[in-house]
Design an enzyme around this catalytic site. Structure first.
Site, mmCIF file in Angstrom:
data_model
loop_
_atom_site.group_PDB
_atom_site.id
_atom_site.type_symbol
_atom_site.label_atom_id
_atom_site.label_comp_id
_atom_site.label_asym_id
_atom_site.label_seq_id
_atom_site.Cartn_x
_atom_site.Cartn_y
_atom_site.Cartn_z
ATOM 1 C CG ASP A 177 -2.191 0.870 0.947
ATOM 2 O OD1 ASP A 177 -2.145 1.692 0.003
ATOM 3 O OD2 ASP A 177 -3.178 0.783 1.696
HETATM 4 C C1 BGC Z 1 -5.197 3.111 0.353
HETATM 5 C C2 BGC Z 1 -5.476 2.022 -0.654
HETATM 6 C C3 BGC Z 1 -5.412 2.564 -2.055
HETATM 7 C C4 BGC Z 1 -4.073 3.243 -2.268
HETATM 8 C C5 BGC Z 1 -3.894 3.790 -3.669
HETATM 9 C C6 BGC Z 1 -3.971 3.920 0.007
HETATM 10 O O1 BGC Z 1 -3.870 5.043 0.810
HETATM 11 O O2 BGC Z 1 -5.046 2.532 1.629
HETATM 12 O O3 BGC Z 1 -6.726 1.443 -0.405
HETATM 13 O O4 BGC Z 1 -5.612 1.544 -2.981
HETATM 14 O O5 BGC Z 1 -3.960 4.304 -1.345
HETATM 15 O O6 BGC Z 1 -4.678 4.881 -3.909
#
Ligand code: BGC
Length: 745
Positions: A306
């Protein structure tokens, strides 16, 4: 949903049926992967493991002339650093379809200039539709989809989202969220399919089926990403990205099953938990990433970190003593792709680690093979460009209708004293409250922007609650804002207008938010909103309380004084019309709560509570239980029968039950089948959902619903954390009916 016999299968049967199909690849894909890998330099390989965000290739917003990419920066990313994946939208704002097409063409053009022409896989959070393409079909959020108990709708949402995403040229969706929502304070509660692992798994698998089809190389299909593996949704203090503390039993009984369903449904990618469980950050947890995800669940795709989470092993979690150690730790724990996302540090560091022998090249080859496999299976090597034919399928009237139906089925009518609802269309209705005239409150985060709270960026052709009621009511609506979320503005005006109204639609809830900015310390409703409510109750006019919110703010006293309560949650861009359909009776509500609505700020239970929670005079605490939802008709459930009272290990048990519409309007009813294990070697939930089906019945009509309990429905995690099934007695339950069955030795 017609016919007299509906067959629903318990989890394992569904999984087996879907798992072998979705995302399967042509037999020569492995050869293509091996051949390509053998021709790649170490730099090219590590580039494939690197994912950067749009900012890295974008122009500053002030210089945006309609084409947000800086081509020189794009070349640097792709030709110098060999970056394999890019994510996100320019300036954190939705772009139009044409801009996306131009941008995605440029990205793939750059990849075509590279030595091996490896296409870029472009990732986006299309979590309730194409979040970042203007005018896209934006469905109810997952918590609402769960309330529909309708797998067909989840499948349709997946299919429509894939079409609109591919029409935009994006090729990878960071969705579905398969975290289980059992911490109602959590700011991402609404991104989950609710508190039940079985429901989450079945809906997630249906979504994946729609999104990927049997073969996600098809032009209108695309790979999905299961997130956030695992335990992210259970922060102890309720704040996003804070520690979870639970052991392997809860992991296996509650959090793993939806991911297992997603893996079996063929999702080829998994995003990791940004937080930590039992002191182990999600990105360093080899046991979860290798032993369980690959060893036990049989996942063969690739994992992606993530946002910035590899760096954070050093900067935040302090489990690594340097950025280098963080990269080594994550890669060796099983992270295949790093969402870095703002720079190329991961690339540079990992290159150094392989050159110095600290990370073996075999581990790089393993990760890159997995990434290339998904790119081949996605059809990107055959044609990486946006398919112009799909533009005609973007945001069609048919998709809007599917969205409206999903929204309708997601509305939960929680209270309807003396059948106040449905209202006649000529009822003089005062609409008041902070959620009455905004689009963001219908959609929540990931809508136009990350937070979803920039009203001006939302598609104004959609209706707010006020607009939808104005459209349907024939001029009988008055409006007073009354209060913003936290500040009373004109309660007096609302009181005055109430005098000439027959009823009041009191619209309360939450503004849009997501992730850490949505953190909250209490589920208590804002003071200003409670003041408006009290003023409305004092008028003596019947109040219909409508809650639009991402998590269950405590409304016990308000619900007591309201004549009707509608839990709208986050019903999406068609949500306002759907709520008006329900209030005026054009649609007979059938949504059922996919979570337990708390009664007090600290009085939360889940429906599958343990015997200990009701011992010694205690009782479970809720305002509305899981599965609660009223209709304008009445259903009678009878004749619960099992095909065998005694069965043996490995056998299925077939359960049938008759549902009759005993009222005067047609409607849908969800039949929820629960199982209770009467004794086991560890304490067991008082009941667990094991199957469900939804039927549509005309007044007077009845249907026999058949539900199958597969052998693993009787399984649990034993004292040694291994799955086991013990001989003994089980109770099969639906509504007020129950049957006892016995598993023989
Ligand atoms: C979130 C994810 C997301 C990623 C990309 C992160 O902050 O936890 O769910 O897919 O950002 O945008």
């Amino acid at each position: 949903m017609s016919g007299t016999l509906i067959k629903m299968k318990a989890m394992s049967t569904i999984l087996l049926a879907t798992g072998v199909m979705a995302g399967c690849s042509a037999p020569n894909q492995d050869t293509r992967v091996a051949d390509l890998l053998s021709r790649m330099t170490l730099e090219e390989k590590i580039g494939q493991m690197t994912q950067v965000t749009f900012d890295v290739i974008g122009k500053p917003e002030a210089d945006n002339d309609g084409f947000p990419i800086d081509l020189a920066k794009l070349d640097t990313a792709i030709l110098k650093y060999h970056v394999g994946s890019i994510l996100n939208t320019p300036y954190n704002k939705a772009q139009d379809l044409e801009t996306w097409n131009k941008m995605m063409t440029a990205v793939q053009d750059a990849a075509q200039k590279s030595r091996l022409k490896i296409p870029v896989i472009y990732g986006i959070d299309a979590i309730h539709g194409t979040t970042y393409t203007k005018g896209g079909t934006l469905f109810p959020q997952a918590i609402n989809l769960a309330a529909t108990f309708n797998t067909e709708l989840a499948e349709k949402e997946g299919a429509i989202t894939a079409v609109e995403m591919k029409a935009s040229g994006m090729t990878w969706n960071f969705y579905p969220v398969l975290d289980v929502g059992r911490q109602p304070l959590w700011s991402r509660f609404w991104e989950t399919y609710g508190e039940d692992p079985y429901l989450a798994g079945v809906l997630g698998a249906a979504y994946i089926r729609g999104h990927q089809g049997d073969d996600y190389s098809q032009p209108d299909k695309a790979p999905t990403c299961l997130k956030h593996y695992i335990g992210y949704s259970m922060p102890f203090n309720g704040k996003d990205r804070t520690p979870a503390h639970f052991g392997e039993r809860l992991l296996r009984d509650v959090f793993l099953p939806p991911f297992q369903a997603g893996v079996l449904a063929g999702s080829p990618t998994v995003m990791l938990n940004s937080g930590e469980v039992d002191g182990m950050p999600g990105h360093a947890n080899k046991h979860y990433l290798n032993t369980i995800l690959r060893g036990e669940l049989g996942f063969t795709g690739f994992t992606v970190s993530d946002w910035e989470d590899i760096k954070r092993l050093y900067t935040r979690d302090k489990v690594a003593a340097s950025p280098e150690e963080a990269v080594k730790m994550a890669v060796m724990a099983g992270v295949d792709m790093s969402m870095v996302p703002y720079d190329f540090s991961f690339y540079t560091i990992l290159l150094g680690l392989v050159r110095s022998g600290e990370v073996p090249e075999s581990r790089i080859d393993e990760a890159v093979s997995r990434i290339l496999k998904v790119k081949f299976d996605s059809g990107l090597f055959d044609n990486p460009y946006p398919n112009p034919d799909l533009k005609a399928r973007f945001a069609t009237a048919e998709s809007r209708e599917a969205n409206r139906q999903a929204a309708r089925e997601s509305i939960v009518l929680a209270k309807n004293e003396n059948n106040l609802l449905p209202l006649k269309k000529d009822t003089r209705l005062l609409i008041t409250g902070p959620t009455a005239n905004l689009l963001q409150v219908l959609n929540g985060g990931w809508t136009g922007t990350w937070q979803g709270d920039n009203e001006a960026l939302l598609d104004q052709s959609n209706h707010t609650i006020l607009e939808a009621f104005q459209e349907q009511s024939g001029g009988k609506i008055t409006y007073a804002e009354g209060t913003t979320f936290q500040q009373a503005v004109n309660i007096g005006e609302a009181v005055k207008k109430a005098a000439s109204a027959d009823a009041i639609l009191l619209c309360l809830g939450e503004k849009a938010y997501c992730e850490t900015p949505g953190n909250l310390s209490s589920l208590d409703l804002d003071k200003a909103q409670k003041e408006l409510a009290e003023a409305m109750f004092k008028t003596g006019k019947p109040v219909i309380l409508l809650m639009l919110q991402g998590r269950p703010r405590v409304i016990t006293e308000l619900a007591d004084q309201s004549r009707a309560v509608i839990l709208g949650m986050l019903p999406g861009m068609e949500g306002a019309g759907a709520i008006a359909d329900v209030v005026y009776g054009t649609y007979n509500p059938d949504g059922k709560l996919p979570f337990t609505y708390p009664k007090s700020v600290n009085g939360h239970s889940t429906y599958d509570y343990k015997p200990l929670e009701v011992y010694d005079g205690q009782s479970p605490q809720w305002l509305y239980p899981f599965g609660h939802g009223l209709s304008y008709t009445t259903f009678e459930t009878s004749a619960l029968t099992v095909d065998k009272k005694e069965f043996r290990q490995g056998e299925t048990v077939t359960v049938s039950v008759t549902v009759k519409n005993t009222g005067t309007v047609a409607g849908k009813e969800s039949v929820l089948l629960y199982l209770q294990d009467e004794a086991a070697l560890v304490s067991r939930p008082n009941r667990q959902l094991k199957a469900f089906a939804k039927v549509f019945l005309q007044p007077g009509e009845s249907q026999t619903v058949t539900l199958i309990l597969a052998p693993d429905a009787f399984q649990y995690t034993g004292p040694d954390y291994k799955p086991r099934t013990d001989p003994g007695t089980f109770r099969v339950m639906t509504g007020s009916l129950a049957e006892t069955i016995t598993l023989l030795n």
